[in-house]
Scaffold this motif. Structure first.
Motif, short mmCIF file in Angstrom:
data_model
loop_
_atom_site.label_atom_id
_atom_site.label_comp_id
_atom_site.label_asym_id
_atom_site.label_seq_id
_atom_site.Cartn_x
_atom_site.Cartn_y
_atom_site.Cartn_z
N SER A 291 0.30 21.66 -40.76
CA SER A 291 0.16 20.22 -40.54
C SER A 291 1.15 19.40 -41.37
CB SER A 291 -1.26 19.77 -40.89
OG SER A 291 -1.31 18.36 -40.94
N ASN A 292 2.11 18.80 -40.71
CA ASN A 292 3.05 17.92 -41.40
C ASN A 292 2.33 16.77 -42.08
OD1 ASN A 292 5.33 19.34 -40.73
ND2 ASN A 292 6.01 17.94 -39.13
N LEU A 293 1.31 16.24 -41.41
CA LEU A 293 0.59 15.10 -41.98
C LEU A 293 -0.09 15.49 -43.29
CD1 LEU A 293 -0.98 13.43 -38.84
CD2 LEU A 293 0.72 12.43 -40.37
N CYS A 296 2.54 16.00 -46.02
CA CYS A 296 3.00 14.71 -46.56
C CYS A 296 1.96 14.12 -47.51
CB CYS A 296 3.27 13.72 -45.43
SG CYS A 296 4.80 14.03 -44.53
N ALA A 297 0.68 14.20 -47.10
CA ALA A 297 -0.39 13.66 -47.95
C ALA A 297 -0.38 14.34 -49.31
CB ALA A 297 -1.75 13.85 -47.27
N ASP A 302 -2.46 13.01 -52.30
CA ASP A 302 -3.66 12.55 -51.59
C ASP A 302 -4.39 13.77 -51.01
OD1 ASP A 302 -5.55 11.45 -49.89
OD2 ASP A 302 -4.09 10.66 -48.45
N ASN A 304 -6.23 14.65 -48.64
CA ASN A 304 -6.68 14.03 -47.39
C ASN A 304 -7.45 15.05 -46.53
OD1 ASN A 304 -6.73 12.81 -44.77
ND2 ASN A 304 -5.12 11.41 -45.46
N ARG A 307 -7.15 15.16 -42.66
CA ARG A 307 -6.02 15.87 -42.06
C ARG A 307 -6.25 17.39 -42.10
NH1 ARG A 307 -1.02 12.08 -44.39
NH2 ARG A 307 -1.72 10.18 -43.36
N SER A 310 -8.92 17.88 -39.14
CA SER A 310 -8.34 17.63 -37.83
C SER A 310 -7.40 18.77 -37.44
CB SER A 310 -7.64 16.28 -37.78
OG SER A 310 -6.55 16.24 -38.65
N THR A 314 -8.03 22.02 -34.17
CA THR A 314 -7.11 22.38 -33.10
C THR A 314 -7.19 23.86 -32.75
OG1 THR A 314 -5.27 22.90 -34.57
CG2 THR A 314 -5.49 20.62 -33.88
N MET B 175 0.38 11.42 -35.83
CA MET B 175 -0.66 12.35 -35.37
C MET B 175 -0.60 12.46 -33.85
SD MET B 175 -4.69 12.66 -36.54
CE MET B 175 -4.63 13.30 -38.21
N ASP B 216 4.68 14.73 -34.35
CA ASP B 216 4.57 15.51 -35.58
C ASP B 216 3.70 16.76 -35.46
OD1 ASP B 216 2.14 14.25 -35.31
OD2 ASP B 216 2.41 12.93 -37.04
N CYS B 218 0.72 17.14 -34.76
CA CYS B 218 -0.64 17.01 -35.25
C CYS B 218 -1.55 16.37 -34.20
CB CYS B 218 -0.67 16.17 -36.53
SG CYS B 218 0.11 17.02 -37.92
N MET B 219 -2.61 17.09 -33.83
CA MET B 219 -3.54 16.62 -32.81
C MET B 219 -4.61 15.74 -33.45
SD MET B 219 -6.35 18.83 -30.70
CE MET B 219 -5.35 20.01 -29.81
N THR B 221 -8.18 13.39 -33.78
CA THR B 221 -9.61 13.52 -33.53
C THR B 221 -10.12 12.46 -32.57
OG1 THR B 221 -9.88 12.14 -35.50
CG2 THR B 221 -10.18 14.52 -35.78
N GLU B 262 6.46 7.40 -35.96
CA GLU B 262 6.52 7.03 -37.38
C GLU B 262 7.86 7.40 -38.02
OE1 GLU B 262 1.79 7.04 -38.61
OE2 GLU B 262 2.99 8.84 -38.97
N ASN B 384 3.57 8.76 -44.54
CA ASN B 384 2.44 9.68 -44.59
C ASN B 384 2.14 10.26 -45.96
OD1 ASN B 384 1.36 9.83 -41.81
ND2 ASN B 384 3.51 10.25 -41.38
N SER B 389 -3.73 7.00 -44.96
CA SER B 389 -3.96 6.62 -43.55
C SER B 389 -4.67 7.73 -42.83
CB SER B 389 -2.66 6.28 -42.85
OG SER B 389 -1.82 7.41 -42.80
#
Lengths: 389, 389
Positions: A291-293, A296-297, A302, A304, A307, A310, A314, B175, B216, B218-219, B221, B262, B384, B389
């Motif tokens: 997960s890139n998100l 990054c967090a 963070d 998170n 993320r 989520s 998947t 996401m 990105d 990322c799926m 929710t 983003e 991110n 977020s």
């Protein structure tokens, strides 16, 4: 220490003028002095595998390798027949000097995809490397430096078994994903072990090490892991101990790759427990690691968990059965997600350590798996956007 | 224009104090004034799907929806039974005002995962939104603004068929990955169409639009795409024309998401031709679109074909049969990879346009597929890593 820690191996690392960086060591030679020349290999599954991979896969197939020649400064990938002939010519040159046949030589390359190597530099470099061969620590260290590209430090391992030794080196920093998750790796041992046992030990070790790290989800064209046995210790090792040591060597080198992931500011261990099967745990851990998100967090300190779950969500239910309402997530020991929802406050998590531990309990069974990844930072983008590599 | 372009729909977008950004419009209401109330929906496959998704999936199932209430400022995901009750309470409030039952109301939320909404703000916001309902352009525009999160601009569409209209709005910026690849989308039409036909049109359209973009990997929710028909035009459309218009509306909105990805500095179209099947082409295009290394290279204006083919090479042969030696890659019209190796010099490629076209010919068959993605920039990491977020 590196590859020369095991008896019966000599090595060298020289500057051959292959790399565009003036004076950088870019050619490594590892020679197995015997008495045995057992060998095993694991290679990238990439369908655009490089010429040296095509060459080495063939020469390792019979379980015997006398020497490995490795260069940075160019991957010799997507270079067609001309590229293959470069690998063959390099092997031939090494074989002449070592006094064997080209099909006893493995070739490894790393660097930019799509360009031929400066073959004259490679071949004259082979002569310099052969002349510099030594079995001392410095020679092993030189070899581990010569294979570096975006690596910021050499990565080596040395382990002692009951009367025998294992040494090794690896390079890899970006384009790291299962499977495999390294660029080039040579592991040596002076144990007296045949090729079949070597290959079995290597397969098991790679599956739990290089195939369980993920810097950026990108599979390389050049991944090669070689395990060479000289038998110079005269010791036939206990198979269980030997397998465990090879696994430990691979795990150490894989961990060092994560520790030097391009631009990384955190090394992230993701452990999924409570799965119905190991492969279910692995599928979940891999999804989170990709997960890139999330990455990054973590770069932003963070924890998170949204993320994290989520990403877990998947994974298809047929791959990993679990109830989303029963999942817990601990980050650095704080249970910030409980029963699939918010747990303790995320502000309780100390994200300052380099190492981040994400522990996910699916509460669906007794199996588990661990994957390592890095965070995704400005520096990763900088390295891969602003430099041609 | 947005959702009020189609006759029979009124909308509003108000600041309800849900978002942490003072004064930001964060609550949108779309009401179908009829005479019909046909509806179709497509939702995220994520197993940690949010409370509003669980609610709306149920209420849309019978093919009838009178109104949609959408909020930014909080995803109401991973919030358990309490979260579900928030969605139900919001639907109940809307139903009272609109004069219908809660099961005729769809609810959509977007924002941070893992926290409950400030329900009192939501409920009083519903009253303000209901009071502000209008069928003019401004009301449609207000609604499209109210669902924005990290979006930098509203995304809307308006199309005319033969005597009827289609309008729509979407939010989504990060996401974003198949499947789905949007956060929240509402499409309206005044055509007289039943729920079955709506759902068929929507399924086909989504499969070729929102399911073929990837910002990105990322799926989410909370992904929800709704298609509502009022029948206010009195026109029963030609099915083929109607399906094509719905597809065009989804394609336009999906393209706008990519255009606002983003931190993106390039929008990247990846078209794979010469595949044995469409799914083979799609698997290859998706693999290329998922490469962080390629996305960083594009951010740096580097048409790095090595990173394109190394991504192609990760697709298993059983998913996409092709010969790596026959693959060509054009970037912005320049064939920089031919027969799996270097073609024209990459310096010939002009990478300055915002839009980058990657055309891959597998030379294995006659099928093709297109996927859109964004580049991976410092700004993506900044958004991110440095913001919660």
């Amino acid at each position: 220490m590196s590859v020369t820690f095991a008896k019966g191996f000599s090595a060298a690392g020289v500057a051959a003028g292959i790399s565009s960086i003036e004076g950088k060591k870019d050619l490594a030679l590892v020679v197995n002095q015997g008495p045995l020349d057992s060998a095993a290999g694991v290679f990238t599954f990439n369908r655009f595998c490089a010429a040296p991979v095509q060459w080495s896969r063939k020469t390792v197939a019979d379980g015997h390798i006398k020497a490995v020649i490795l260069n940075s400064g160019g991957a010799n990938a997507c270079t067609g027949q001309a590229g293959y002939e470069q690998s063959a010519a390099t092997a031939k040159k090494v074989a002449e000097l070592v006094g064997t046949q080209p099909d006893e030589i493995a070739v490894c390359s790393t660097g930019l995809i799509g360009e031929l190597l400066p073959l004259d530099h490679v071949l004259s470099g082979v002569e310099s490397a052969y002349a510099a061969l030594s079995d001392d620590d410095q020679a092993g260290s030189d070899a581990s430096h010569a294979i570096m590209t975006t690596d910021t430090k050499p990565k080596t391992v040395s382990l002692e078994g009951d009367g025998y030794r294992i040494g090794g080196m690896v390079k890899g920093s970006g384009m790291i994903a299962p499977q495999l998750a390294t660029m080039l790796c040579v592991i040596t041992t002076d144990a007296a072990v045949g090729a079949g046992q070597l290959q079995a030990a290597l397969n098991a070790a790679v599956d739990h090490s290089f195939n369980r790290i993920d810097v950026d989800g990108c599979m390389s064209t050049n991944d090669t892991v070689l395990l060479l046995a000289s038998g110079a210790s005269g010791v036939e090792p206990d198979p269980d101990e030997f397998n465990a040591l090879v696994a430990k060597a691979c795990a150490s080198l894989a961990r060092q790759i994560i520790g030097d992931g391009e631009g990384a500011s955190h090394d992230v261990r993701i452990t999924v427990t409570g799965a119905t099967t190991e492969s279910a745990a692995l599928a979940c851990a891999r999804a989170v690691a990709a997960s890139n998100l999330l990455k990054c967090a973590i770069a932003g300190n963070d924890p998170n968990w949204g993320r994290i779950v989520s990403s877990l969500g998947t994974v298809p239910v047929e791959e990993a059965p679990y109830d989303s309402q029963k999942v817990t997530v601990d980050v650095n020991g704080v249970r910030i997600c409980e029963n699939g929802g918010a747990g303790r406050d995320r502000s309780e998590v100390d994200m300052t350590p380099r190492e981040v531990h994400i522990d996910i309990d699916l509460n669906a069974g007794d199996e588990q798996a661990t994957v390592w990844t890095d965070d995704l930072t400005h520096e990763y983008v900088h390295i891969n956007a602003d430099y041609e590599s």
